[in-house]
Structure formats: C-alpha cells, structure tokens
Design an enzyme around this catalytic site. Structure first.
Site, PDB file in Angstrom:
ATOM      1  N   LYS A  13      -2.899 -40.423 -42.904  1.00  0.00           N
ATOM      2  CA  LYS A  13      -1.717 -40.021 -42.115  1.00  0.00           C
ATOM      3  C   LYS A  13      -0.482 -39.984 -43.033  1.00  0.00           C
ATOM      4  CE  LYS A  13      -1.387 -39.229 -38.314  1.00  0.00           C
ATOM      5  NZ  LYS A  13      -1.573 -37.964 -37.538  1.00  0.00           N
ATOM      6  N   TYR A  31      -7.514 -44.653 -42.660  1.00  0.00           N
ATOM      7  CA  TYR A  31      -6.820 -43.871 -41.629  1.00  0.00           C
ATOM      8  C   TYR A  31      -5.332 -43.720 -41.959  1.00  0.00           C
ATOM      9  CZ  TYR A  31      -4.015 -43.190 -37.408  1.00  0.00           C
ATOM     10  OH  TYR A  31      -3.058 -42.756 -36.511  1.00  0.00           O
ATOM     11  N   THR A  45       2.289 -41.852 -37.381  1.00  0.00           N
ATOM     12  CA  THR A  45       2.125 -43.223 -36.925  1.00  0.00           C
ATOM     13  C   THR A  45       3.004 -44.188 -37.712  1.00  0.00           C
ATOM     14  OG1 THR A  45       0.514 -45.034 -36.903  1.00  0.00           O
ATOM     15  CG2 THR A  45       0.122 -43.298 -38.492  1.00  0.00           C
ATOM     16  N   ASP A  46       3.333 -45.310 -37.092  1.00  0.00           N
ATOM     17  CA  ASP A  46       4.087 -46.344 -37.814  1.00  0.00           C
ATOM     18  C   ASP A  46       3.241 -47.013 -38.902  1.00  0.00           C
ATOM     19  OD1 ASP A  46       2.382 -47.774 -36.124  1.00  0.00           O
ATOM     20  OD2 ASP A  46       3.965 -48.990 -35.209  1.00  0.00           O
ATOM     21  N   GLU A  47       1.912 -46.794 -38.847  1.00  0.00           N
ATOM     22  CA  GLU A  47       1.044 -47.459 -39.822  1.00  0.00           C
ATOM     23  C   GLU A  47       1.250 -46.963 -41.244  1.00  0.00           C
ATOM     24  OE1 GLU A  47      -3.048 -47.779 -38.806  1.00  0.00           O
ATOM     25  OE2 GLU A  47      -2.624 -48.268 -36.725  1.00  0.00           O
TER      26      GLU A  47
HETATM   27  P1  NAD Z   1      -7.546 -39.258 -30.182  1.00  0.00           P
HETATM   28  O1  NAD Z   1      -8.568 -39.711 -31.145  1.00  0.00           O
HETATM   29  O2  NAD Z   1      -7.593 -39.748 -28.783  1.00  0.00           O
HETATM   30  O3  NAD Z   1      -7.551 -37.658 -30.104  1.00  0.00           O
HETATM   31  C1  NAD Z   1      -7.651 -36.843 -31.245  1.00  0.00           C
HETATM   32  C2  NAD Z   1      -7.959 -35.428 -30.782  1.00  0.00           C
HETATM   33  O4  NAD Z   1      -8.000 -34.574 -31.934  1.00  0.00           O
HETATM   34  C3  NAD Z   1      -9.304 -35.284 -30.065  1.00  0.00           C
HETATM   35  O5  NAD Z   1      -9.183 -34.499 -28.907  1.00  0.00           O
HETATM   36  C4  NAD Z   1     -10.185 -34.579 -31.110  1.00  0.00           C
HETATM   37  O6  NAD Z   1     -11.211 -33.777 -30.536  1.00  0.00           O
HETATM   38  C5  NAD Z   1      -9.158 -33.747 -31.856  1.00  0.00           C
HETATM   39  N1  NAD Z   1      -9.583 -33.415 -33.220  1.00  0.00           N
HETATM   40  C6  NAD Z   1     -10.063 -34.266 -34.163  1.00  0.00           C
HETATM   41  N2  NAD Z   1     -10.358 -33.587 -35.285  1.00  0.00           N
HETATM   42  C7  NAD Z   1     -10.025 -32.282 -35.060  1.00  0.00           C
HETATM   43  C8  NAD Z   1     -10.099 -31.106 -35.848  1.00  0.00           C
HETATM   44  N3  NAD Z   1     -10.553 -31.130 -37.114  1.00  0.00           N
HETATM   45  N4  NAD Z   1      -9.664 -29.947 -35.310  1.00  0.00           N
HETATM   46  C9  NAD Z   1      -9.213 -29.901 -34.029  1.00  0.00           C
HETATM   47  N5  NAD Z   1      -9.153 -30.988 -33.234  1.00  0.00           N
HETATM   48  C10 NAD Z   1      -9.550 -32.170 -33.749  1.00  0.00           C
HETATM   49  O7  NAD Z   1      -6.154 -39.588 -30.860  1.00  0.00           O
HETATM   50  P2  NAD Z   1      -4.771 -40.064 -30.204  1.00  0.00           P
HETATM   51  O8  NAD Z   1      -4.782 -41.536 -30.067  1.00  0.00           O
HETATM   52  O9  NAD Z   1      -4.477 -39.220 -29.047  1.00  0.00           O
HETATM   53  O10 NAD Z   1      -3.774 -39.706 -31.401  1.00  0.00           O
HETATM   54  C11 NAD Z   1      -3.227 -38.406 -31.503  1.00  0.00           C
HETATM   55  C12 NAD Z   1      -2.267 -38.356 -32.673  1.00  0.00           C
HETATM   56  O11 NAD Z   1      -1.252 -39.325 -32.499  1.00  0.00           O
HETATM   57  C13 NAD Z   1      -2.904 -38.652 -34.018  1.00  0.00           C
HETATM   58  O12 NAD Z   1      -2.328 -37.794 -34.990  1.00  0.00           O
HETATM   59  C14 NAD Z   1      -2.535 -40.098 -34.303  1.00  0.00           C
HETATM   60  O13 NAD Z   1      -2.472 -40.346 -35.680  1.00  0.00           O
HETATM   61  C15 NAD Z   1      -1.181 -40.160 -33.651  1.00  0.00           C
HETATM   62  N6  NAD Z   1      -0.736 -41.475 -33.176  1.00  0.00           N
HETATM   63  C16 NAD Z   1      -1.531 -42.198 -32.330  1.00  0.00           C
HETATM   64  C17 NAD Z   1      -1.065 -43.411 -31.825  1.00  0.00           C
HETATM   65  C18 NAD Z   1      -1.894 -44.248 -30.854  1.00  0.00           C
HETATM   66  O14 NAD Z   1      -1.489 -45.344 -30.505  1.00  0.00           O
HETATM   67  N7  NAD Z   1      -3.036 -43.751 -30.367  1.00  0.00           N
HETATM   68  C19 NAD Z   1       0.202 -43.885 -32.212  1.00  0.00           C
HETATM   69  C20 NAD Z   1       0.979 -43.123 -33.104  1.00  0.00           C
HETATM   70  C21 NAD Z   1       0.497 -41.916 -33.562  1.00  0.00           C
HETATM   71  O1  DAU Z   2       0.384 -48.102 -34.631  1.00  0.00           O
HETATM   72  C1  DAU Z   2      -0.069 -46.835 -34.253  1.00  0.00           C
HETATM   73  C2  DAU Z   2      -1.589 -46.784 -34.350  1.00  0.00           C
HETATM   74  O2  DAU Z   2      -2.071 -47.549 -33.244  1.00  0.00           O
HETATM   75  C3  DAU Z   2      -2.147 -45.368 -34.314  1.00  0.00           C
HETATM   76  O3  DAU Z   2      -1.751 -44.695 -35.463  1.00  0.00           O
HETATM   77  C4  DAU Z   2      -3.675 -45.382 -34.229  1.00  0.00           C
HETATM   78  O4  DAU Z   2      -4.170 -44.062 -34.084  1.00  0.00           O
HETATM   79  C5  DAU Z   2      -4.089 -46.220 -33.045  1.00  0.00           C
HETATM   80  O5  DAU Z   2      -5.513 -46.325 -33.004  1.00  0.00           O
HETATM   81  C6  DAU Z   2      -3.478 -47.612 -33.145  1.00  0.00           C
HETATM   82  O6  DAU Z   2      -4.029 -48.324 -34.281  1.00  0.00           O
HETATM   83  P1  DAU Z   2      -4.452 -49.871 -34.166  1.00  0.00           P
HETATM   84  O7  DAU Z   2      -5.449 -50.134 -35.231  1.00  0.00           O
HETATM   85  O8  DAU Z   2      -3.256 -50.739 -34.081  1.00  0.00           O
HETATM   86  O9  DAU Z   2      -5.134 -49.833 -32.697  1.00  0.00           O
HETATM   87  P2  DAU Z   2      -6.472 -50.482 -32.108  1.00  0.00           P
HETATM   88  O10 DAU Z   2      -6.454 -50.156 -30.655  1.00  0.00           O
HETATM   89  O11 DAU Z   2      -7.676 -50.112 -32.884  1.00  0.00           O
HETATM   90  O12 DAU Z   2      -6.231 -52.044 -32.300  1.00  0.00           O
HETATM   91  C7  DAU Z   2      -5.057 -52.683 -31.815  1.00  0.00           C
HETATM   92  C8  DAU Z   2      -5.094 -54.129 -32.275  1.00  0.00           C
HETATM   93  O13 DAU Z   2      -6.160 -54.809 -31.592  1.00  0.00           O
HETATM   94  C9  DAU Z   2      -5.389 -54.310 -33.751  1.00  0.00           C
HETATM   95  O14 DAU Z   2      -4.662 -55.444 -34.214  1.00  0.00           O
HETATM   96  C10 DAU Z   2      -6.884 -54.596 -33.810  1.00  0.00           C
HETATM   97  C11 DAU Z   2      -7.116 -55.356 -32.532  1.00  0.00           C
HETATM   98  N1  DAU Z   2      -8.445 -55.216 -31.888  1.00  0.00           N
HETATM   99  C12 DAU Z   2      -8.939 -53.971 -31.706  1.00  0.00           C
HETATM  100  C13 DAU Z   2     -10.148 -53.789 -31.047  1.00  0.00           C
HETATM  101  C14 DAU Z   2     -10.740 -52.414 -30.841  1.00  0.00           C
HETATM  102  C15 DAU Z   2      -9.088 -56.345 -31.401  1.00  0.00           C
HETATM  103  O15 DAU Z   2      -8.623 -57.494 -31.544  1.00  0.00           O
HETATM  104  N2  DAU Z   2     -10.278 -56.177 -30.744  1.00  0.00           N
HETATM  105  C16 DAU Z   2     -10.837 -54.952 -30.539  1.00  0.00           C
HETATM  106  O16 DAU Z   2     -11.928 -54.869 -29.932  1.00  0.00           O
END
Ligand code: NAD
Ligand code: DAU
Length: 331
Positions: free
Chosen positions: A151, A147, A120-122
């Site tokens: 990562k 989190y 992630t960019d975080e």
């Molecule tokens: P998500 O929470 O939707 O899915 C995570 C999945 O991993 C689920 O299916 C869960 O059952 C599985 N999981 C969790 N713990 C596990 C374990 N111990 N063993 C096997 N499976 C397990 O997450 P997502 O949003 O799809 O993110 C997927 C990946 O992408 C993560 O590594 C996250 O850090 C990264 N990522 C997410 C975003 C975003 O915007 N959502 C952006 C950049 C990177």
């Molecule tokens: O940048 C990549 C990341 O993006 C991934 O690594 C994470 O897995 C993914 O969850 C996401 O993280 P964020 O914390 O940015 O996403 P989230 O959807 O939780 O929140 C997005 C923005 O919205 C953040 O500034 C918090 C805000 N927010 C979130 C929720 C759930 C609100 O204002 N209200 C809300 O109810």
C-alpha cells in the site's frame, strides 16, 4: 458525474457505492475481479439506470483504458487487504496493490482523469501504546507487513504520477473500518460470527494492540468530500478518534451478545504485529469541513452485531474456509 469504483464489491468499496447512490445524482460503475473478498450480494438493490457492474482485473490495461475513457473520475479501492494473508502469500499483494495501481495511473494519465486513491494508516508503521503522538499527513512512511508495504508503494506511485505527469490525484489514508458487509476474516466480524456460532473469540497475543475504529459510512462520506473539495496532489488522513485495544473490543462483543466477557482465547500472535495506530484528522476537518457521524462506537458495534445476526446467508459461505485457514496457522 460518472464515477468508476475499483474494488466496489468489497467491504468499503460497496459501502461507498451505496453512499454515492444515496447521497448524490452520480452514476457509478464498479470494476471488480471478485476475488474471495468480493461479493455481489453487497451491491444488491442499486438502481439499474445509475449502476453498472464490470467483472475484471485492475491489471487488465485494455479494459481499464476503455473504462477510464467512459468516466469522469475513478475512486480506487481494489486491493488485497488482509495482513494475515500477506504474511502467508505476499505475491497477490504485489500484483494487485502495486501493478494494479500502476495500471490505473497510466490510464488516468492518458485520459487526464480525476483519480482518488484509497490507502491505509498502516503505511506509517505503528506507535507505542503510551505515545501521545498520532499519525499526520507528514509522518514518515515506515510500513511493517507485506500488505502495508505494497500500500505504501502504491501511495508513492500516485505521488510520482502527480509530480511527474500532472495526474489529478488525491490520496486518503484511513484507519480501521467496521460495519456491515465486512469479510469474516477481519477481526470484528470474525469474533461476532464466532460467538454467533458458539465458538470462542480469538485474540492474537496479549490483545493490547490498539486500532483506531471508524464506521465505514464515515469513511465513505470523507472520500466523497475529498473527491469534491480535495486539493489535487494532496493527502488527507481519515479517522474518527476511535482508539480501542483489541481485548476491550472482544469483551464488548461478548457482553453485547450476552456472554461472559472473559469467554475468549489467546492465540498465536501475528508476525510483526503493529502495536498501535492513531489518526489525527485535523486537516480533513478544518480544510474540507468533514466530520464523522458515528461518534458512539458501542452503538455502532451493536448495529453491526445485529446485521451479522440477521444476515448469516451473506457470511456463512466464507466462514468455514476462513476458520480452516486460521486453524492451520494456530490462530
Ligand atoms: P476487501 O478485501 O473487502 O475488498 C477488496 C475488493 O477488491 C474485493 O471486492 C476484491 O474482489 C477486489 N479486488 C481485489 N483484487 C482485485 C483486482 N486485481 N482487480 C479488481 N478487483 C480486485 O477490502 P476493503 O477492506 O474493502 O478495503 C478496500 C480498500 O480500502 C483497500 O485499498 C484497503 O487497503 C483500504 N483500506 C481498508 C481499511 C479497512 O479497515 N478495511 C482501512 C483503510 C484503508
Ligand atoms: O488500519 C487500517 C487497516 O485495518 C487496513 O489497511 C486493512 O486493510 C484492514 O484489514 C485493517 O488491518 P488490521 O490488520 O488492523 O485489521 P484486522 O481486522 O486483521 O485486525 C485488527 C486487529 O485485531 C489486529 O491488531 C489483529 C487483531 N486480530 C485479528 C484477527 C483476525 C486478533 O486479535 N484476532 C483475530 O482473529
């Protein structure tokens, strides 16, 4: 090629599985623990002769060893992914994101397996709102939340296993994904499903925080490009120039759903809330020739809203539980 996808029942992992099946001749096995975030319904419709599902934990070294021995490459999505949950209970983040990644790296080392790590960019922390800079592959790590620190830890483990043991790994750090099949705990699906249920969207703090949105399909195409053409040991940033502040996104959702654009509430801010993320994906575009296809965020958001409207059966079972958890925190 036989690809093992960890976390393939989650939001982005399931998108990648569908993308690979649709765009390549590869076979895919998903290894997923099916936590609250995993959903087998996200994997429906895949051809049985090219797809297999294995329920299991990435910390299970024996299972991981067996699966790595039977595949050509692994793409590692499995993680605890939600910042708010990590503030409430960090421990599962350490277990899955750090120990889980370590377990996979040991198997990749033993089986000399091609390994791609999804991050992630975080890991880079945040930027000021008026800072012209964006994150690049050389930005210093500076994670803010439990989190993002787990990562960052997992990224550093991958780098160490490349350098010390010659593991054939690549890493990608992507910005915020949106699209269908995202859990209702996340920002965009939470607000869409609130409005669909007649509830008001909830904006943390001022709502000035900026996220750099990319459609999940574009993330998947980038990962496949890196798996195919990426240089071993290297990191690639994935982003689609989609910076928007949270208030604008909420107003857009309300407008697209036919509601007044100010019909939202401000709620308690997230602890340590990162201000702004922004990705410079020049390296991926110039060295590997990738480019995003979803350049119109408003159109992508409209499609996403339509998907949530048409697929209440997919998200409704999680909605009440998720909102009860938020309500307990004043969010
Ligand atoms: P998500 O929470 O939707 O899915 C995570 C999945 O991993 C689920 O299916 C869960 O059952 C599985 N999981 C969790 N713990 C596990 C374990 N111990 N063993 C096997 N499976 C397990 O997450 P997502 O949003 O799809 O993110 C997927 C990946 O992408 C993560 O590594 C996250 O850090 C990264 N990522 C997410 C975003 C975003 O915007 N959502 C952006 C950049 C990177
Ligand atoms: O940048 C990549 C990341 O993006 C991934 O690594 C994470 O897995 C993914 O969850 C996401 O993280 P964020 O914390 O940015 O996403 P989230 O959807 O939780 O929140 C997005 C923005 O919205 C953040 O500034 C918090 C805000 N927010 C979130 C929720 C759930 C609100 O204002 N209200 C809300 O109810």
């Amino acid at each position: 090629m036989k690809i093992l996808v960890t976390g393939g029942a989650g939001f982005i992992g399931s998108n990648f599985v569908h993308y690979v099946i649709d765009h390549t001749p590869h076979e895919v096995t998903v290894l997923d623990k099916l936590t609250y975030a995993g959903n087998l319904a996200s994997l429906e419709g895949l051809p049985a002769h090219r797809f297999r599902f294995v329920k299991g934990d990435i910390q299970d070294a024996a299972l991981v060893d067996e699966l790595f021995g039977a595949h050509d490459a692994a793409v590692h999505y499995a993680a605890e992914s939600h910042n708010d949950n990590s503030l409430e209970n960090p421990r599962p983040f350490l277990d899955t994101n750090i120990i889980g990644t370590y377990t996979l790296l040991e198997a990749a080392r033993k089986h000399d397996m091609r390994f791609h790590h999804i991050s992630t960019d975080e890991v880079y922390g945040d930027l000021e709102l008026d800072d012209p800079a964006k994150f690049t592959e050389t930005t210093a790590y500076n994670p803010s939340s439990p989190y993002s620190s787990t990562k960052a830890s997992s990224d550093l483990l991958v780098r160490a296993w490349v350098r010390s043991f010659g593991v054939k790994a690549t890493i990608s750090n992507c910005s915020n994904n949106y699209g269908p099949y995202q859990h209702v705990e996340k920002f965009i699906p939470r607000q869409i499903t609130n409005v669909l249920r007649g509830e008001r969207p909830k904006l943390y703090g001022t709502g000035e925080n900026v996220r750099d949105w990319i459609h999940a399909n574009d993330h998947s195409s980038a990962v496949l490009t890196i798996l195919d053409k990426g240089a071993i040991g290297e990191t690639y940033l994935i982003g689609a120039d989609g910076e928007r502040n949270n208030r604008d996104v909420v107003e857009l959702i309300l407008t697209q759903l036919g509601q007044p654009s100010d019909a939202y509430d401000h709620v308690v801010d997230r602890l340590g809330h990162d201000l702004r993320y922004a990705i410079d994906s020049t390296r991926l575009r110039t060295e590997l020739g990738w480019k995003p296809t979803f350049s119109d965020f408003e159109a992508g958001l409209a499609d996403t809203i339509a998907w949530y409207r048409d697929n209440e059966a997919w998200w409704a079972p999680q909605k009440d539980l998720t909102e009860a958890r938020y309500a307990a925190q004043g969010q």
